[in-house]
Enzyme design. Structure first.
Site, PDB file in Angstrom:
ATOM      1  N   LYS A 105      13.408   9.947 -60.905  1.00 37.28           N
ATOM      2  CA  LYS A 105      13.705   9.916 -62.113  1.00 37.28           C
ATOM      3  C   LYS A 105      13.555   8.803 -62.969  1.00 37.28           C
ATOM      4  CE  LYS A 105      17.542  11.687 -65.111  1.00 37.28           C
ATOM      5  NZ  LYS A 105      18.927  11.603 -65.322  1.00 37.28           N
TER       6      LYS A 105
ATOM      7  N   GLY B   2      27.306  10.968 -71.377  1.00 39.18           N
ATOM      8  CA  GLY B   2      28.549  10.661 -71.362  1.00 39.18           C
ATOM      9  C   GLY B   2      29.384  11.253 -72.784  1.00 39.18           C
TER      10      GLY B   2
ATOM     11  N   ALA C 252      21.997  15.567 -69.800  1.00 41.63           N
ATOM     12  CA  ALA C 252      22.971  14.592 -70.539  1.00 41.63           C
ATOM     13  C   ALA C 252      23.390  15.238 -71.537  1.00 41.63           C
ATOM     14  CB  ALA C 252      22.083  13.485 -71.278  1.00 41.63           C
ATOM     15  N   GLY C 253      24.872  15.117 -71.627  1.00 41.78           N
ATOM     16  CA  GLY C 253      25.722  15.809 -72.803  1.00 41.78           C
ATOM     17  C   GLY C 253      26.226  17.097 -72.659  1.00 41.78           C
TER      18      GLY C 253
ATOM     19  N   ASN D  25      26.507  15.716 -64.804  1.00 34.82           N
ATOM     20  CA  ASN D  25      27.159  14.424 -64.157  1.00 34.82           C
ATOM     21  C   ASN D  25      28.549  14.319 -64.807  1.00 34.82           C
ATOM     22  OD1 ASN D  25      28.150  12.293 -62.656  1.00 34.82           O
ATOM     23  ND2 ASN D  25      26.390  11.107 -63.246  1.00 34.82           N
ATOM     24  N   THR D  26      28.709  13.721 -65.907  1.00 34.52           N
ATOM     25  CA  THR D  26      29.845  13.294 -66.444  1.00 34.52           C
ATOM     26  C   THR D  26      31.050  14.519 -66.311  1.00 34.52           C
ATOM     27  OG1 THR D  26      28.881  11.775 -67.775  1.00 34.52           O
ATOM     28  CG2 THR D  26      31.197  12.060 -68.113  1.00 34.52           C
TER      29      THR D  26
END
Ligand code: SF4
Lengths: 259, 372
Positions: free
Chosen positions: A95, A156, A182-183, A204-205
């Site tokens: 990635k 994040g 993301a997000g 993830n986050t």
């Protein structure tokens, strides 16, 4: 089935391994998420074989490991990390994260394209992380990217999908899988991405810093499946205005019946 | 164009802020990516003290979102206490009759190997400042040694170097640069820096820019808590960060606010920074700069470090010695400042794990440093 490169996957949920409160909890969460593609930062992997715990030992076996180049700020650094990752993990999946901006962690389009092109030529299966830029997505596809991974909002921030219009264009035009990365702060964000027609999402986050990562992983797993089912079924059309159910005064075309 | 501190301007700005309490909740609930200078000043005002719990909670949320539940672990190695400056608050000052010592290459190698074998991968190399920085080659070879031994992240804290010196350190393998202004208050600065190159306020202030021009993309800044009014220092630092971010969008800035403690021959603090104030300052910086790593050293107590690590600190030193070397050979009498949190690495790791935090020893790859 999700097909990336020459592999197929049942799960459309990719999971990241950063930010967890412990490696044990991370490992359990990954299992709970049923994810088959798991990304890990090369910079977190201790290549020295020291006696400290190695993050790789906590990733469930049998999944596709997706090392990422986080920490790279230009194409050369990303290429270097990709090669180290291949040597360290034995996979040629990578990635690409080229992030020169430490504030919003937004990826560099120019160097991402350069790194992708070079690594594809070198035999890598390349999954580049990008801003939601439809032209960039096409350029990456042209140089052989295996997917494109546009962001929903900055990493994040858990702000959800703020790049909606551009994501729709990317999905409409893509010939490679589109992974929204993301997000995505909550399962409904992931479901929404899937309803739009994304092929997969990466989270993830939202799992890692949840009060209960295991339950949250379940939530995301269900949401991704729900969104996908709805997309395949075909979402009912919505109208912004009520449709008149009976003919009403036709001011614009009234002249047609006026003779 | 250089960054300048205008004392009257900063003082007037602090006075002019409307510190109405009702503002605090509004600021903390802001949906913006970051808060304004006015809002920052409100958060660090005395009037904000009763709201510290709420401020800390917001800081914690942002820390977790942006940095997760992992905490970086690093260790400092003091290379030398040979100093050509006279800073009234420091035990290494040229005026103090302490035994001087610069580790030899062999000693550095022994200390570094010992540290590496204990599991550390992030090292902070520190040295007292010799005038004219004639020992740049000495420092450069210490960095190169650390790289050779296998450290993955190497920070340099050697004072305000020039661009060429910075570039040498970077190329030798150091990935981050640390420079404290000590105090932004010019009058105070002149009063506590009596002799040596460090006496030049603006030269010190511009040191960060020179380090960046020399190639550093990670820089830690801060001030020494206790020399001047904390609001003055905090606003100055806030403006310095804003200036630097605007002019160097691709550099990562980190924050650290060490506080004065008793060192040999040192002055007592005239503006003591309480634990509450430190918590408030670090939280306000977190809310203003969610992405910024915040470091906290062992000169603080275990209790405070545990508390602040839950709120906003992202990187902790451990088992520090502030004497040259000290990990293999002990030199007690040469300490720069005394250590409060003396926990062993094992204890610190256990304590972090107990509260659901994951200590991380490696979060960088040496191949991203220097030339390749
Ligand atoms: S603070 Fe640094 S420059 Fe000043 S006396 Fe101490 S070691 Fe020397």
């Amino acid at each position: 089935m999700l097909k990336i490169g020459n592999k197929t996957f049942k799960s459309r949920l990719m999971v990241g391994t950063g930010k967890f409160s412990s490696l044990e909890l991370m490992g359990k969460t990954l299992i709970e998420s049923k994810s088959e593609i798991i990304t890990v930062s090369l910079r977190r992997i201790d290549l020295s074989q020291g006696d400290r715990r190695n993050i790789l030992d906590f990733i469930p076996s049998g999944v596709q490991l997706l090392p990422n180049t986080s920490g790279a700020r230009n194409a050369d650094e990303a290429i270097k990390l990709a090669k180290l990752a291949r040597a360290a993990t034995g996979t040629n999946w990578i990635k690409i994260e080229v992030v020169p901006d430490p504030h919003y962690l937004l990826p560099d389009p120019i160097d991402t394209l350069r790194a992708t092109e070079a690594l594809v030529k070198d035999g890598f299966t390349v999954l580049p992380y990008i801003n939601a830029d439809p032209v960039l997505a096409k350029r990456l596809e042209d140089v052989g990217a295996a997917t494109v991974m546009p962001l929903g909002s900055p990493i994040g921030t858990n702000r959800g999908i703020k790049t909606l219009e551009m994501l729709k264009i990317i999905i409409e035009q893509a010939r490679v899988p589109v992974v929204v990365d993301a997000g995505l702060g909550r399962p409904s964000d992931a479901a929404m991405a899937m309803e739009l027609g994304a092929d997969a999402v990466l989270v993830n986050t939202a799992m890692a810093v949840s009060n209960n990562p295991l339950e949250m992983a379940k939530g995301f797993e269900l949401a991704v499946r729900a969104g996908r089912i709805a997309y395949v079924a075909g979402l009912p059309k919505t109208n912004t205005q009520a449709t008149p159910s009976s003919p009403i005064d036709s001011h614009l075309t009234g002249f047609l019946s006026n003779n | 164009m250089t960054f300048k501190i205008f004392t009257e301007d900063i003082e007037a700005r602090i006075k002019s802020v409307n510190k109405g309490n009702t503002n605090i909740s509004h600021i903390l609930n802001s949906k913006k990516h970051s808060i304004s200078e006015e809002e920052f000043l409100t958060l660090i005002s005395e009037e904000a003290n009763p709201y510290i719990e709420k401020i800390a909670l917001r800081a914690k949320q942002l820390t977790e979102l942006r940095h997760g539940l992992v905490k970086g672990i690093y260790i400092p190695l003091y290379l030398s206490n040979i100093c050509h400056n006279d800073c009234t608050y420091c035990g290494f000052s040229i005026k103090n009759k302490v035994r001087r010592k610069a580790l030899t290459a062999e000693e550095i190698s022994i200390e570094l190997t010992n540290i590496y074998n204990r599991g550390y991968r992030n090292i902070l190399l520190v040295s007292a400042e010799r005038n004219g920085f004639s020992d740049i080659d000495y420092l450069k070879s210490a960095v190169a040694l650390a790289k050779k031994i296998g450290f993955q992240s190497i920070a340099s804290e050697f004072g305000a170097v020039d661009t060429e010196q910075a570039s040498k350190l970077k190329r030798a393998g150091s990935d981050s640069f640390v420079l404290y202004q000590e105090t932004f208050h010019v009058e105070t600065y002149n009063r506590v820096h009596l002799f040596g190159l460090k006496k030049e306020y603006q030269h010190r202030l511009d040191g960060v820019t020179r380090a960046i021009e020399g190639g550093f993309q990670k820089v830690t800044l801060g001030f020494l808590g206790g020399l001047a009014d904390y609001q003055f220092e905090a606003l100055s630092l806030y403006r310095h960060f804003k200036y630097l971010q605007l002019n160097h969008w691709d550099v990562q800035f980190s924050l650290s606010i060490p506080r004065l403690n008793d060192a040999e021959g040192a002055i007592k603090s005239s503006y003591p920074v309480s634990d509450l104030t430190l918590t408030k300052l670090l939280s306000a910086f977190r809310i203003s700069f969610p992405e910024m790593p915040i470091l906290l050293s062992t000169r603080e107590s275990k209790e405070l470090r545990d508390g602040l690590t839950q709120i906003c600190v992202t990187s902790l030193s451990c088992e520090s010695k502030t004497t040259p070397g000290g990990y293999v050979q002990s030199n007690e009498e040469l300490e720069q400042f005394s250590i409060d949190d003396t926990r062993s690495l094992t204890t610190l790791v256990n304590d972090l794990e107990k509260v659901g935090l994951e200590p991380v020893f490696k979060d960088w790859q040496i191949d991203l440093n220097g030339e390749f």
